[in-house]
Motif scaffolding. Sequence first.
Motif, PDB file in Angstrom:
ATOM      1  N   ALA A 165      29.635  24.213  37.517  1.00 37.22           N
ATOM      2  CA  ALA A 165      30.520  25.347  37.803  1.00 37.22           C
ATOM      3  C   ALA A 165      29.853  26.305  38.770  1.00 37.22           C
ATOM      4  N   GLU A 166      30.579  26.661  39.813  1.00 37.49           N
ATOM      5  CA  GLU A 166      30.071  27.636  40.772  1.00 37.49           C
ATOM      6  C   GLU A 166      30.568  29.014  40.352  1.00 37.49           C
ATOM      7  N   ARG A 167      29.668  29.933  40.377  1.00 37.05           N
ATOM      8  CA  ARG A 167      30.051  31.289  40.001  1.00 37.05           C
ATOM      9  C   ARG A 167      30.623  32.019  41.198  1.00 37.05           C
ATOM     10  N   GLU A 168      31.685  32.735  40.941  1.00 39.63           N
ATOM     11  CA  GLU A 168      32.252  33.565  41.989  1.00 39.63           C
ATOM     12  C   GLU A 168      31.391  34.802  42.179  1.00 39.63           C
ATOM     13  N   ARG A 169      31.356  35.289  43.408  1.00 44.86           N
ATOM     14  CA  ARG A 169      30.655  36.532  43.658  1.00 44.86           C
ATOM     15  C   ARG A 169      31.435  37.684  43.048  1.00 44.86           C
ATOM     16  N   PHE A 170      30.721  38.641  42.468  1.00 42.40           N
ATOM     17  CA  PHE A 170      31.375  39.785  41.836  1.00 42.40           C
ATOM     18  C   PHE A 170      31.961  40.684  42.910  1.00 42.40           C
ATOM     19  N   ARG A 171      33.229  41.027  42.764  1.00 42.67           N
ATOM     20  CA  ARG A 171      33.893  41.945  43.677  1.00 42.67           C
ATOM     21  C   ARG A 171      34.521  43.070  42.878  1.00 42.67           C
ATOM     22  N   ASN A 176      42.717  45.730  42.792  1.00 43.40           N
ATOM     23  CA  ASN A 176      43.833  44.794  42.909  1.00 43.40           C
ATOM     24  C   ASN A 176      43.479  43.482  42.223  1.00 43.40           C
ATOM     25  N   SER A 177      43.350  43.508  40.929  1.00 46.70           N
ATOM     26  CA  SER A 177      42.930  42.326  40.195  1.00 46.70           C
ATOM     27  C   SER A 177      44.024  41.260  40.101  1.00 46.70           C
ATOM     28  N   ASP A 178      45.254  41.614  40.436  1.00 46.96           N
ATOM     29  CA  ASP A 178      46.327  40.625  40.389  1.00 46.96           C
ATOM     30  C   ASP A 178      46.522  39.908  41.719  1.00 46.96           C
ATOM     31  N   GLY A 179      45.717  40.245  42.726  1.00 47.28           N
ATOM     32  CA  GLY A 179      45.793  39.562  44.008  1.00 47.28           C
ATOM     33  C   GLY A 179      46.765  40.175  44.997  1.00 47.28           C
ATOM     34  N   ARG A 180      47.543  41.148  44.579  1.00 50.93           N
ATOM     35  CA  ARG A 180      48.479  41.818  45.483  1.00 50.93           C
ATOM     36  C   ARG A 180      47.944  43.196  45.831  1.00 50.93           C
ATOM     37  N   SER A 181      48.357  43.707  46.950  1.00 47.56           N
ATOM     38  CA  SER A 181      47.917  45.024  47.395  1.00 47.56           C
ATOM     39  C   SER A 181      48.814  46.109  46.806  1.00 47.56           C
TER      40      SER A 181
END
Length: 103
Positions: free
Chosen positions: A8-14, A18-23
């Motif tokens: 499993a590759e870990r995603e970089r923390f951001r 906008n945690s739902d992907g929409r602006s």
Amino acid sequence: MPHVLRPAERERFRLTLNSDGRSHPVENLLSIGTLLCGLVAFTATFFPGAYMISSWVGALGFGGGLYSQYVSATTAERALNIVGIVASFVGVALGIARGGFVP
């Protein structure tokens, strides 16, 4: 199922609102404004002569925060709203206790 066999590759923390992907630019701006008003109102309570700033900015942050909480779209926005609303409430309460809205 090749994706199961790979490590499993870990995603970089951001850090994002906008945690739902929409602006949500208006909601984000309201949340950040609520937080800033709360921090200013709370910080102004530590200065005896700044009770008017604390009262007015706290009232603005409290009212704006309630509206921002009503229109918020993500959990991150709601978390900022709660912190800002509580800080604004403390600021306005201590500002009123020290002299209120007028000099």
